[in-house]
Design a protein around this motif. Sequence first.
Motif, PDB file in Angstrom:
ATOM      1  N   LYS A  73       3.744  -1.345   6.062  1.00  0.00           N
ATOM      2  CA  LYS A  73       3.238  -0.294   5.158  1.00  0.00           C
ATOM      3  C   LYS A  73       3.880  -0.409   3.783  1.00  0.00           C
ATOM      4  O   LYS A  73       3.199  -0.342   2.751  1.00  0.00           O
ATOM      5  N   HIS A  82       2.768  -3.624   1.970  1.00  0.00           N
ATOM      6  CA  HIS A  82       1.368  -3.521   1.559  1.00  0.00           C
ATOM      7  C   HIS A  82       1.242  -2.695   0.279  1.00  0.00           C
ATOM      8  O   HIS A  82       0.424  -2.978  -0.584  1.00  0.00           O
ATOM      9  N   LYS A  83       2.097  -1.686   0.165  1.00  0.00           N
ATOM     10  CA  LYS A  83       2.064  -0.811  -1.016  1.00  0.00           C
ATOM     11  C   LYS A  83       2.695  -1.493  -2.236  1.00  0.00           C
ATOM     12  O   LYS A  83       2.132  -1.487  -3.323  1.00  0.00           O
ATOM     13  N   ASP A  84       3.865  -2.096  -2.054  1.00  0.00           N
ATOM     14  CA  ASP A  84       4.622  -2.635  -3.196  1.00  0.00           C
ATOM     15  C   ASP A  84       4.309  -4.092  -3.521  1.00  0.00           C
ATOM     16  O   ASP A  84       4.515  -4.542  -4.640  1.00  0.00           O
ATOM     17  N   LYS A 138      -8.321  -2.015   0.852  1.00  0.00           N
ATOM     18  CA  LYS A 138      -7.079  -2.554   0.288  1.00  0.00           C
ATOM     19  C   LYS A 138      -7.061  -4.068   0.295  1.00  0.00           C
ATOM     20  O   LYS A 138      -6.356  -4.709  -0.475  1.00  0.00           O
TER      21      LYS A 138
END
Length: 226
Positions: free
Chosen positions: A72, A75-77, A202
């Motif tokens: 998680k 995937h975000k950063d 995404k």
Amino acid sequence: MGNKIKIILADDEELFRKGIYFLLQREPNFEIIFEASNGEELIHHLQNTSQLPDIIMMDLKMPLLNGVEATKLIHKDFPAIRIIALTSYNTKSFIANMIKVGAASYLVKNASPVDMVKTVNEVAQKGFYYNEAIMEVVHQNMIANNSSKTILDEDFLTEREKEVLELICKQYSSAEIGEMLSLSTRTVDGHRNNLLIKTESKNVAGLVIFAIQNKIISLDNSTDTI
């Protein structure tokens, strides 16, 4: 050989990790650039390195920060990094959860070395790789969670976008799609980016889920080239 696929291994079982290391290192187009024994060590390395990997092979069950939570965060950063989930658990809920948090592929630890090498190459080239079993889980999960939910109206996607989406779901690369539709790779990439924006996906894996969910492709269509 052109640019090598840069790989990080994250697994707290050293013997297993070293086994993967030696298997992958034998491939001329792979380069292992770092090994982490838990999620915290992995995240710390990514935040402080000048050389990010193309792919992380991520064990799901690690101390301090497990693979799901680490996925998680990454995937975000670091959205460009593709994550292949490694696990002993081949349960549907595990697979569905990993796909939901952004894994590009899913490899059970008793997979063969040939399967592992193929998965890495496919993910590097196409952005994701789901075999038939995983596509079946995605499909069932979508039916269970979204039995009647579709958000498409007639004009939501252009005919060309639908064509590109179908071919992405059949796991063709941008270059292959370009050849089939007589388009440049750049144009195909443009369509793919538009699809990501329109569908609020995404990554490419999200496009596949979107296509199944909205009945743009059927499961049979999506697996016939795997």
